[in-house]
Design a protein around this motif. Structure first.
Motif, PDB file in Angstrom:
ATOM      1  N   ILE A 207       0.830  -1.209   0.000  1.00 38.60           N
ATOM      2  CA  ILE A 207       0.000   0.000   0.000  1.00 38.60           C
ATOM      3  C   ILE A 207       0.863   1.257   0.000  1.00 38.60           C
ATOM      4  O   ILE A 207       0.557   2.247  -0.673  1.00 38.60           O
ATOM      5  CB  ILE A 207      -0.948  -0.003   1.213  1.00 38.60           C
ATOM      6  N   THR A 329      -6.647   4.982  -3.974  1.00 39.94           N
ATOM      7  CA  THR A 329      -6.230   3.584  -4.053  1.00 39.94           C
ATOM      8  C   THR A 329      -7.070   2.839  -5.092  1.00 39.94           C
ATOM      9  O   THR A 329      -8.291   3.013  -5.134  1.00 39.94           O
ATOM     10  CB  THR A 329      -6.406   2.899  -2.677  1.00 39.94           C
ATOM     11  N   LEU A 337      -5.990  -1.979   1.711  1.00 42.76           N
ATOM     12  CA  LEU A 337      -5.817  -0.684   2.364  1.00 42.76           C
ATOM     13  C   LEU A 337      -6.447  -0.685   3.751  1.00 42.76           C
ATOM     14  O   LEU A 337      -5.823  -0.261   4.736  1.00 42.76           O
ATOM     15  CB  LEU A 337      -6.441   0.427   1.514  1.00 42.76           C
TER      16      LEU A 337
END
Length: 399
Positions: A207, A329, A337
């Motif tokens: 991430i 994202t 996430l």
């Protein structure tokens, strides 16, 4: 599916209660079994809180992956059964080491939020998932509010009463689950357990490599460490500074929890709609900085109580930050996430209690050069300012 639904929400609520239930009685309990001063009790309180959070950080992904391999039902039921036994052990513990062992086991058994969320995903249609995940958050919020309040009220019957109450609740939930909880993992969806996949560090690395996300992860982490000063130090701070009883401590923590729930459940929607996520975060962190500064030097307990609803306004930061990062994202990594954010929050719960209680003990111990019970709030303010500065300089890319 209504009864299983209720059972999972009840499990999450009890998990949250386990965090806050012992906060009001912890100072008196530690002095009772260990002796010593309030300053030394604060140090041990930090160790107990940190051990609980550390187990959640480590075992959250592990229990989630175990539920993928062996089923949601068995993981939730075993966790509740062991949790009930653990509360009984803590209710009769006569040494600080047995209390520590109890909090370690309690942290493991309370790390079932990922399993509960997986159950919700199993039984929800695509358009229902957001609402059902919201119910999980609400159940956690209710538990976090009820925990300190019940712990404070039951303290009238001794420092062990909250543990007996928690043991009864866990046992009742286990019995309900035995009869109503179905298994939602099928042979088609079952996958072998992988320790590598259960490692939160690997997800964090993936991430953090997304454009613009790394600084926001730091902001989220610094915010979480600083905001955890409230549950980490509040009982010791208010006892030392204002002479509050366990009942008063529980009531004040309950008011704070209600304020946070109201802000995150009601205020966040209009705030982000009219101000946007970034401006909402700026205002929320500014509220926290001012609140920390005031609490650092406050000597009036009534003013501290009246200040609680104002401090709760800063609760808009977490959901707004989550929304900002979610928009930056890719859809394929949304679940990853949220898992990373959960791990960072747990890590902050490991670090903050040790840090804040150590600072508190240093500034209230006999013979200290500077007596300042509010010193942990000054440290929290500094961390919040660092995070605030990093946020102002960040510019996440939108996917």
């Amino acid at each position: 599916m209504r009864l299983p639904f209720f059972f999972v929400l009840l499990t999450v609520m009890i998990d949250a209660m386990g965090i806050g239930l012992v906060l009001p009685i912890m100072p008196d309990l530690i002095v009772e079994v260990q002796g010593g001063t309030l300053a030394s009790a604060a140090i041990w309180g930090g160790v107990l809180s940190t051990s609980f959070a550390a187990m959640q950080f480590i075992f959250g992904p592990i229990l989630g992956n175990l539920s993928d391999a062996y089923g949601r039902r068995i993981v939730l039921l075993v966790s509740l059964f062991v949790m009930a036994l653990d509360y009984v052990v803590m209710a009769i513990a006569g040494s600080i080491w047995l209390l520590l062992a109890g909090r370690i086991v309690g942290g493991i058994t309370a790390a079932t939020h990922s399993t509960a969320a997986a159950f919700m995903a199993d039984v929800s249609k695509p358009h229902e998932k957001a609402a059902n995940f919201g119910l999980l958050g609400a159940a956690f919020g209710v538990g976090f509010v009820l925990g300190p309040v019940i712990g404070g009220l039951l303290s009238e019957y001794g420092t062990r009463a909250p543990f007996w109450a928690a043991a009864i609740l866990s046992s009742l939930s286990f019995i309900i689950g035995v009869f109503v909880m179905p298994e939602t993992v099928t042979d088609k969806t079952r996958r072998p357990f992988s320790l590598r996949r259960a490692n939160p560090v690997n997800s964090l690395r993936a991430i953090a490599e997304l454009p613009g996300i790394r600084p926001l992860l730091w902001v989220y982490f610094l915010y979480s460490v600083s905001i955890y000063v409230y549950p980490a130090i509040w009982a010791y701070f208010t006892t030392e500074r204002f002479g509050w009883s366990a009942q008063m401590i529980g009531l004040s923590l309950g008011v704070y929890g209600i304020g946070m729930a109201a802000v995150q459940g009601g205020l966040i929607r209009p705030a982000t709609r009219y101000l946007g996520e970034r401006v909402t975060i700026v205002y929320g962190m500014a509220f926290e900085i001012v609140s920390f500064l005031l609490l650092s030097f406050l000597t009036n307990g009534l003013i501290a109580l009246l200040l609680i609803p104002i401090t709760a306004l800063g609760a808009v930061v977490t959901p707004a930050l989550q929304a900002l990062m979610s928009r930056a994202t890719p859809d394929s990594q949304q679940g990853e996430l949220q898992g990373v954010l959960t791990s960072l929050h747990a890590l902050s719960m490991v670090i903050s209690p040790l840090l804040m209680t150590s600072i508190f003990a240093q500034f209230v111990k006999p013979g200290t050069a500077l007596y300042l019970p509010g010193a942990p709030f000054l440290l929290a303010m500094v961390l919040m300012i660092v995070g605030f500065t990093m946020f102002l300089r960040s510019r996440p890319n939108k996917s």
